[in-house]
Scaffold this motif. Structure first.
Motif, short mmCIF file in Angstrom:
data_model
loop_
_atom_site.label_atom_id
_atom_site.label_comp_id
_atom_site.label_asym_id
_atom_site.label_seq_id
_atom_site.Cartn_x
_atom_site.Cartn_y
_atom_site.Cartn_z
N ALA A 37 0.84 -1.19 0.00
CA ALA A 37 0.00 0.00 0.00
C ALA A 37 0.88 1.25 0.00
CB ALA A 37 -0.90 0.02 1.23
N ILE A 38 0.38 2.28 -0.65
CA ILE A 38 1.04 3.58 -0.65
C ILE A 38 0.03 4.59 -0.12
CG2 ILE A 38 2.02 5.40 -2.09
CD1 ILE A 38 2.99 3.21 -3.97
N HIS A 39 0.44 5.34 0.87
CA HIS A 39 -0.43 6.32 1.51
C HIS A 39 0.24 7.69 1.38
CE1 HIS A 39 -3.43 7.54 4.57
NE2 HIS A 39 -2.47 8.37 4.96
N LEU A 40 -0.41 8.61 0.71
CA LEU A 40 0.11 9.96 0.52
C LEU A 40 -0.62 10.91 1.46
CD1 LEU A 40 2.06 11.67 -1.21
CD2 LEU A 40 0.15 12.06 -2.76
N VAL A 41 0.12 11.58 2.31
CA VAL A 41 -0.46 12.51 3.28
C VAL A 41 -0.38 13.93 2.72
CG1 VAL A 41 -0.32 13.42 5.64
CG2 VAL A 41 0.24 11.01 5.19
N VAL A 42 -1.51 14.62 2.74
CA VAL A 42 -1.61 15.98 2.19
C VAL A 42 -2.04 16.94 3.28
CG1 VAL A 42 -2.79 17.41 0.48
CG2 VAL A 42 -2.22 15.03 -0.07
N HIS A 43 -1.36 18.06 3.40
CA HIS A 43 -1.72 19.14 4.32
C HIS A 43 -1.80 20.43 3.52
CE1 HIS A 43 -0.23 17.25 8.34
NE2 HIS A 43 -0.84 16.37 7.59
N ASP A 44 -2.89 21.14 3.67
CA ASP A 44 -3.09 22.42 2.98
C ASP A 44 -2.88 22.30 1.48
OD1 ASP A 44 -3.71 23.82 5.34
OD2 ASP A 44 -1.59 24.15 5.77
N GLY A 45 -3.32 21.20 0.90
CA GLY A 45 -3.23 21.01 -0.54
C GLY A 45 -1.85 20.63 -1.05
N LYS A 46 -0.92 20.32 -0.13
CA LYS A 46 0.44 19.95 -0.54
C LYS A 46 0.79 18.58 0.01
CE LYS A 46 2.05 24.70 -0.56
NZ LYS A 46 2.96 25.67 0.04
N ALA A 47 1.41 17.74 -0.81
CA ALA A 47 1.87 16.44 -0.34
C ALA A 47 3.02 16.66 0.62
CB ALA A 47 2.31 15.59 -1.52
N VAL A 48 2.91 16.09 1.83
CA VAL A 48 3.94 16.30 2.83
C VAL A 48 4.60 15.01 3.29
CG1 VAL A 48 2.96 18.47 3.70
CG2 VAL A 48 2.26 16.29 4.72
N GLN A 49 3.97 13.86 3.01
CA GLN A 49 4.53 12.61 3.51
C GLN A 49 4.06 11.45 2.65
OE1 GLN A 49 4.20 12.19 7.75
NE2 GLN A 49 3.91 9.97 7.59
N LEU A 50 4.93 10.48 2.46
CA LEU A 50 4.61 9.27 1.71
C LEU A 50 4.92 8.08 2.61
CD1 LEU A 50 3.88 7.95 -1.04
CD2 LEU A 50 6.32 7.89 -1.50
N GLU A 51 3.91 7.23 2.81
CA GLU A 51 4.09 6.03 3.62
C GLU A 51 3.94 4.83 2.71
OE1 GLU A 51 1.23 6.19 6.76
OE2 GLU A 51 1.88 8.17 7.42
N VAL A 52 4.91 3.92 2.75
CA VAL A 52 4.90 2.74 1.91
C VAL A 52 4.91 1.51 2.80
CG1 VAL A 52 6.10 1.47 0.10
CG2 VAL A 52 6.13 3.97 0.09
N THR A 53 3.92 0.64 2.62
CA THR A 53 3.85 -0.63 3.34
C THR A 53 3.96 -1.73 2.31
OG1 THR A 53 2.38 0.34 4.98
CG2 THR A 53 2.49 -2.06 4.89
N GLU A 54 5.02 -2.50 2.40
CA GLU A 54 5.23 -3.59 1.44
C GLU A 54 4.94 -4.92 2.12
OE1 GLU A 54 8.55 -5.34 -1.65
OE2 GLU A 54 8.98 -3.54 -0.52
N ARG A 55 4.26 -5.80 1.38
CA ARG A 55 3.94 -7.11 1.89
C ARG A 55 4.69 -8.16 1.07
NH1 ARG A 55 0.64 -4.69 4.72
NH2 ARG A 55 -1.50 -4.16 4.67
N ARG A 56 5.12 -9.19 1.74
CA ARG A 56 5.78 -10.30 1.05
C ARG A 56 4.93 -11.54 1.26
NH1 ARG A 56 12.22 -9.53 1.40
NH2 ARG A 56 12.17 -7.35 0.81
N ARG A 57 4.61 -12.18 0.16
CA ARG A 57 3.79 -13.39 0.22
C ARG A 57 4.63 -14.60 -0.12
NH1 ARG A 57 -1.97 -11.23 -2.20
NH2 ARG A 57 -2.18 -9.59 -0.66
N PHE A 58 4.41 -15.66 0.65
CA PHE A 58 5.15 -16.90 0.44
C PHE A 58 4.17 -18.00 0.04
CE2 PHE A 58 7.34 -14.39 3.69
CZ PHE A 58 8.58 -14.23 3.09
N ASN A 59 4.54 -18.80 -0.91
CA ASN A 59 3.71 -19.92 -1.31
C ASN A 59 3.90 -21.06 -0.31
OD1 ASN A 59 2.78 -18.65 -3.62
ND2 ASN A 59 4.51 -19.36 -4.82
N PRO A 60 2.81 -21.75 0.08
CA PRO A 60 2.92 -22.83 1.06
C PRO A 60 3.68 -24.04 0.49
CG PRO A 60 0.63 -22.56 0.35
CD PRO A 60 1.46 -21.51 -0.33
#
Length: 60
Positions: A37-60
């Motif tokens: 997931a990518i989450h872009l945080v905006v304050h007063d109409g300006k992008a101020v922060q980018l949060e990246v959550t990466e997931r790793r999937r393993f096959n059983p």
């Protein structure tokens, strides 16, 4: 006197294209991610922060 950092002042970079840096950061995050997931945080109409959550999937 402040040291010269060899680049344009922040206010002049923002005036040219205020969304260029956030868009480049989102594109870079997308290129390296398969699941997550990518989450872009905006304050007063300006992008101020980018949060990246990466997931790793393993096959059983």
């Amino acid at each position: 006197m402040a040291p010269d950092r060899g680049s344009a002042p922040a206010h002049s970079r923002e005036a040219t294209d205020p969304i260029a840096e956030p868009l480049a950061a989102v594109a870079k995050a997308l290129k390296g991610m398969r699941y997550g997931a990518i989450h872009l945080v905006v304050h007063d109409g300006k992008a101020v922060q980018l949060e990246v959550t990466e997931r790793r999937r393993f096959n059983p």
